[in-house]
Design an enzyme around this catalytic site. Structure first.
Site, PDB file in Angstrom:
ATOM      1  CB  SER A 142      -0.916  -0.070   1.233  1.00  0.00           C
ATOM      2  OG  SER A 142      -1.317   1.224   1.631  1.00  0.00           O
ATOM      3  CE1 TYR A 155      -4.082  -1.945   4.932  1.00  0.00           C
ATOM      4  CE2 TYR A 155      -3.170   0.352   4.585  1.00  0.00           C
ATOM      5  CZ  TYR A 155      -3.604  -0.630   4.120  1.00  0.00           C
ATOM      6  OH  TYR A 155      -3.627  -1.118   2.730  1.00  0.00           O
TER       7      TYR A 155
END
Length: 172
Positions: A142, A155
């Site tokens: 990501s 995350y």
């Protein structure tokens, strides 16, 4: 890597999102795709929509956080298809919340799925990939691996770990 009818690929997180789209793209090029995720019913629906259906694209219900289950799924795919040339470690999840409010179970779940899930997937596939004429590992991370954003501290950390892991693997 050229993807074609002889390519054997395994995709984690294949029941939805990026994993589903990746499985569809690989199958459209003729690859046999192992579909790995937790929910068998969703995987079966994905397989049924691919050229050749479940006969060509094995459904592998497993949680990537479970090392033994991932190893068994990879071995089952390699046995059913005669090998493995491409693994896409894509499975992951997130819970958006400021860290001060993040329940411990969310921290554990993201760490197990995003980080350990990647490690277990690559570890299970690596022997097959090294024996293949041209084995490839794809780690889906990501932008949070490069630039952290609020309400996603854990995350971002798991995605940064994936990025560093993939970079080290490339050098190895």
């Amino acid at each position: 890597m050229e993807i074609g009818p002889g390519t054997r690929a395994l995709v984690t997180g294949a029941s939805s999102g990026i994993g589903r789209a990746l499985a569809q793209a690989l199958a459209a090029r003729g690859a046999r795709v192992g579909l790995l995720a937790r929910r068998r019913d969703r995987l079966e629906a994905v397989a049924d929509g691919l050229p050749g259906g479940r006969e060509r694209h094995p459904v592998l219900a497993a949680d990537v956080a479970d090392r033994d289950a991932v190893h068994a799924a990879v071995e089952a795919f390699a046995a059913a298809t005669g090998g493995l040339e491409l693994v896409a470690a894509n499975a992951g999840l997130t819970y958006y919340r400021p860290f001060a409010e993040q329940p411990a179970e969310h921290v554990v779940a993201m760490t197990e799925a995003n980080w350990y899930g990647t490690v277990w997937t690559v570890q299970a596939a690596l022997g097959h990939l090294l024996r293949a004429p041209a084995g490839h590992v794809v780690v889906v991370s990501s932008g949070g691996a490069l630039r952290s954003f609020p309400s996603s501290a854990v995350y971002n950390a798991t995605k940064a770990a994936q990025r560093a892991f993939a970079e080290a693997l490339r050098h190895e």
